[in-house]
Write an enzyme that holds these catalytic residues in place. Structure first.
Site, mmCIF file in Angstrom:
data_model
loop_
_atom_site.group_PDB
_atom_site.id
_atom_site.type_symbol
_atom_site.label_atom_id
_atom_site.label_comp_id
_atom_site.label_asym_id
_atom_site.label_seq_id
_atom_site.Cartn_x
_atom_site.Cartn_y
_atom_site.Cartn_z
ATOM 1 C CG MET A 195 -92.783 17.837 49.938
ATOM 2 S SD MET A 195 -91.589 17.928 51.281
ATOM 3 C CE MET A 195 -90.231 17.032 50.599
ATOM 4 N N GLY A 196 -93.632 19.465 45.389
ATOM 5 C CA GLY A 196 -93.262 20.199 44.178
ATOM 6 C C GLY A 196 -92.041 19.607 43.502
ATOM 7 C CG HIS A 251 -94.387 14.357 41.820
ATOM 8 N ND1 HIS A 251 -93.121 14.813 41.541
ATOM 9 C CD2 HIS A 251 -94.446 14.209 43.160
ATOM 10 C CE1 HIS A 251 -92.444 14.929 42.667
ATOM 11 N NE2 HIS A 251 -93.219 14.571 43.669
ATOM 12 C CD GLN A 275 -94.200 10.024 52.437
ATOM 13 O OE1 GLN A 275 -93.475 10.864 52.938
ATOM 14 N NE2 GLN A 275 -94.585 10.095 51.169
#
Ligand code: PAF
Length: 264
Positions: A30-31, A37, A153
């Site tokens: 999601m940036g 990341h 998740q």
């Protein structure tokens, strides 16, 4: 690095790679990218010949009272960072490609979504499953990498991929932490210096329980978090089937999650 917004264009690019016998890795984000990341992207680079990274703040995984509007966005900064890693394509999905009929949730997450996060964010995993399913349809990767910070998740996605027989290898990337042990998260940007000091106790306290995840110790950990300055603790739980302690709590208006393996 190519930046692509159009789903058909991305599909054509990936099909070309696959026709050449290349393995395609994917890291959906999601940036507001951080070192966590980047470590997932490095894993994808190691395991695949070509890597696609998506940046899309997915509306269906936020409840109306949550931080969708405030969620940090810096696509230009993200693109610069990604490029330094040698990522091949940055995919910036168009809303109309992801939700052609508007942002209604269409994929129901399975059993792995039961409890924990769902008790506090009932919409969340259905939104995640919906967007990841759609992103997989567009990107059609051979493998995809997700961070273990969002451990539940990761289980939800593994279960969805197995259930739907998608044939995508799902790889979990270890949690990246700052020098004090705080799990890196885009939402850490909301924290003041004083709040960061409190947030850093989360990792320490759950690791203390990892040797003895009894109910008493889990309860004790919740109390310790409150004493450390957490305004609210959603849960500190042991999930034996995942061999994990998972926790979520609030420092001011920021919700933090973390987890660690139980040492057996
Ligand atoms: O973990 C995230 O950043 C998001 O939940 C994901 C997997 C990119 C789906 O929007």
């Amino acid at each position: 690095m190519i930046t692509i917004k159009d789903a058909d264009e991305l599909q054509a690019l990936v099909t070309g790679w696959k026709d050449d016998g290349l393995k395609v890795g994917f890291v959906p984000t999601m940036g507001a990218l951080h070192d966590g990341h980047l470590s997932l992207m490095r894993m994808a680079k190691d395991k695949a010949d070509k890597v696609v990274v998506s940046v899309y703040v997915n509306p269906t995984q936020f409840a109306p009272h949550e931080d969708f509007d405030a969620y940090p966005r810096d696509v230009e900064g993200d693109a610069k960072l990604i490029e330094t890693l040698g990522v091949d394509a940055l995919y910036l999905p168009l809303e109309s490609d992801i939700y052609p009929d508007g942002p209604s949730v269409t994929v129901q997450a399975g059993k792995a979504a039961e409890g924990l996060e769902t008790e506090f964010r009932p919409h969340f995993f259905h939104g995640v499953a919906t967007v990841v399913n759609r992103l997989f349809e567009v990107v059609q990767p051979d493998l995809a990498v997700f961070g273990e910070k969002d451990f539940q998740q990761l289980q939800v996605i593994k279960e969805m991929v197995a259930d739907k027989d998608m044939g995508i290898e799902i790889i979990g990337g270890p949690i990246a932490r700052d020098e004090h042990g705080l799990a890196l998260s885009s939402r850490n940007a909301y924290l003041s210096e004083a709040q960061l000091g409190i947030a850093r106790m989360l990792n320490q306290i759950i690791h203390n329980v990892a040797q003895d995840p009894s109910d008493d110790k889990l309860q004790e950990a919740e109390e310790m978090l409150k004493t450390a300055g957490f305004d609210k603790v959603d849960y500190v739980r042991y999930k034996p089937e995942w061999n994990r302690i998972l926790a979520a709590g609030w420092v001011g208006k920021t919700r933090l999650i973390d987890n660690c393996a139980v040492q057996t």
